[in-house]
Design a protein around this motif. Structure first.
Motif, PDB file in Angstrom:
ATOM      1  N   SER A 156      74.920   0.999  16.480  1.00 57.85           N
ATOM      2  CA  SER A 156      75.495   2.037  15.629  1.00 57.85           C
ATOM      3  C   SER A 156      74.565   2.353  14.458  1.00 57.85           C
ATOM      4  O   SER A 156      74.362   3.521  14.098  1.00 57.85           O
ATOM      5  CB  SER A 156      76.864   1.598  15.113  1.00 57.85           C
ATOM      6  OG  SER A 156      77.407   2.555  14.224  1.00 57.85           O
ATOM      7  N   TYR A 157      74.002   1.313  13.868  1.00 53.21           N
ATOM      8  CA  TYR A 157      73.077   1.507  12.740  1.00 53.21           C
ATOM      9  C   TYR A 157      71.836   2.270  13.186  1.00 53.21           C
ATOM     10  O   TYR A 157      71.355   3.175  12.479  1.00 53.21           O
ATOM     11  CB  TYR A 157      72.689   0.142  12.169  1.00 53.21           C
ATOM     12  CG  TYR A 157      71.716   0.216  11.020  1.00 53.21           C
ATOM     13  CD1 TYR A 157      72.173   0.392   9.716  1.00 53.21           C
ATOM     14  CD2 TYR A 157      70.339   0.105  11.240  1.00 53.21           C
ATOM     15  CE1 TYR A 157      71.280   0.463   8.648  1.00 53.21           C
ATOM     16  CE2 TYR A 157      69.443   0.176  10.185  1.00 53.21           C
ATOM     17  CZ  TYR A 157      69.923   0.353   8.894  1.00 53.21           C
ATOM     18  OH  TYR A 157      69.032   0.434   7.844  1.00 53.21           O
ATOM     19  N   LYS A 160      72.790   5.916  13.801  1.00 51.79           N
ATOM     20  CA  LYS A 160      73.145   6.595  12.558  1.00 51.79           C
ATOM     21  C   LYS A 160      71.900   6.966  11.762  1.00 51.79           C
ATOM     22  O   LYS A 160      71.833   8.032  11.122  1.00 51.79           O
ATOM     23  CB  LYS A 160      74.062   5.708  11.722  1.00 51.79           C
ATOM     24  CG  LYS A 160      74.527   6.348  10.423  1.00 51.79           C
ATOM     25  CD  LYS A 160      75.480   5.419   9.678  1.00 51.79           C
ATOM     26  CE  LYS A 160      75.936   6.054   8.368  1.00 51.79           C
ATOM     27  NZ  LYS A 160      76.869   5.147   7.627  1.00 51.79           N
ATOM     28  N   HIS A 161      70.908   6.094  11.767  1.00 52.30           N
ATOM     29  CA  HIS A 161      69.683   6.341  11.015  1.00 52.30           C
ATOM     30  C   HIS A 161      68.579   6.943  11.885  1.00 52.30           C
ATOM     31  O   HIS A 161      67.413   7.004  11.464  1.00 52.30           O
ATOM     32  CB  HIS A 161      69.189   5.039  10.374  1.00 52.30           C
ATOM     33  CG  HIS A 161      70.090   4.519   9.302  1.00 52.30           C
ATOM     34  ND1 HIS A 161      71.252   3.814   9.575  1.00 52.30           N
ATOM     35  CD2 HIS A 161      70.015   4.614   7.942  1.00 52.30           C
ATOM     36  CE1 HIS A 161      71.839   3.490   8.438  1.00 52.30           C
ATOM     37  NE2 HIS A 161      71.117   3.963   7.436  1.00 52.30           N
TER      38      HIS A 161
END
Length: 298
Positions: A156-157, A160-161
């Motif tokens: 997810s990180y 997201k980035h």
């Protein structure tokens, strides 16, 4: 042990497999994957032979006769799941997360090598077998939930980035990880509930139920937490998606580790040698007074 196989044999294979999985990040040669899987399979074979030899050395015992064997069985199941995943999703880095859990369980099994085995009579009883098997399966599922929860947060990180996906470090899709997390939460609750109730019935049948044992009440707290987390996930619709499920499964793992720590290091008599000073009998939810401790080949 059978054919002189020791813990070091398959633990070394698993450690080498983990090292090769780490090397995947930089080395993308196909031979690395083949060698890694080869060591994993050899480790499982020697692991299986060790468990068979250990079982042959016990008389009138159930399939899970001690905490030492319980941890090794859990490690065997996790390692088998890793091999299956290696064939089903060969491009993913599941080994980086599953293999440390396997080595952790083997380390705990080593520490519990000299802990007295469970009582032969109760470990072979139907309720005793159900109790031990259900708790073992529940523990494995909780660990799987923890692993997939960590992978979900990392994936997810990265998305997201907008981080570029490395060829040497690939994770399953968020959808797969989210679904696996939800299933792990529900399944682990059901398995641990079944294991606890089987243990209660086992102890009631022998007129022995030590409510004051720290492992007993901490296990009850773990069970209540799992029930509450499952109800929260079912009732509160936003908790069914995203990071909330991942955090719940990771919290389940932390609670489980507290219970296992109490068994190994705490004042509980849950797995204590009945011949140790200050203890006259083993009064646990899992076993009645245990037989004299046996010497295990490491």
């Amino acid at each position: 042990m059978l054919s002189g196989i020791t813990l070091l044999c398959f633990a070394s294979c698993y450690a080498i497999t983990l090292g090769l999985e780490v090397a995947r990040i930089w080395v993308r040669a196909r031979s690395r994957a083949v060698v890694s899987l080869g060591f994993a399979v050899v480790g499982i074979i020697t692991h299986t032979l060790y468990l068979i030899g250990e079982q042959q050395g016990l008389i009138q015992s159930g399939p899970i006769s001690s905490w030492h064997q319980w941890c090794l069985m859990a490690a065997w199941v996790l390692m088998s799941l890793f091999v299956i995943a290696a064939f089903a999703q060969p491009g993913t880095s599941l080994g980086l997360f599953l293999l440390p859990m396997v080595l952790l369980l083997i380390g705990v099994a080593y520490l519990m090598d000299q802990v007295a085995p469970f009582g032969a009579a109760t470990s072979a009883e139907t309720w005793g077998v159900i109790h031990g098997t259900a708790l073992l399966a529940g523990t494995v599922v909780v660990m799987l939930g923890f692993v997939t929860g960590i992978m979900y947060l990392i994936q997810s990180y990265r998305l997201k980035h907008k981080m570029l996906t490395s060829e040497g470090f690939k994770l399953p899709s968020l959808e797969w990880l989210e679904t696996t997390n939800r299933r792990a939460l529900v399944i682990s609750t059901c398995l641990l509930a079944g294991g606890m109730f089987a243990g209660i019935l086992l102890k009631i049948s022998h007129n022995s139920f030590p409510w004051t044992d720290p492992v007993i009440w901490s296990s009850a707290i773990l069970f209540l937490w799992l029930v509450a987390a499952t109800i929260f996930e079912v009732v509160y619709r936003p908790a069914r998606r995203g990071q909330k499920v991942a955090y719940l499964t990771m919290a389940n793992f932390l609670f489980l580790m507290i219970v296992l720590a109490l068994i190994l290091f705490g004042p509980s008599q849950h797995a204590r040698n009945p011949e140790s000073p200050g203890t006259s009998e083993s009064t646990s939810l899992l076993e009645l007074p245990a037989d004299p401790p046996r010497s295990l080949t490491r």
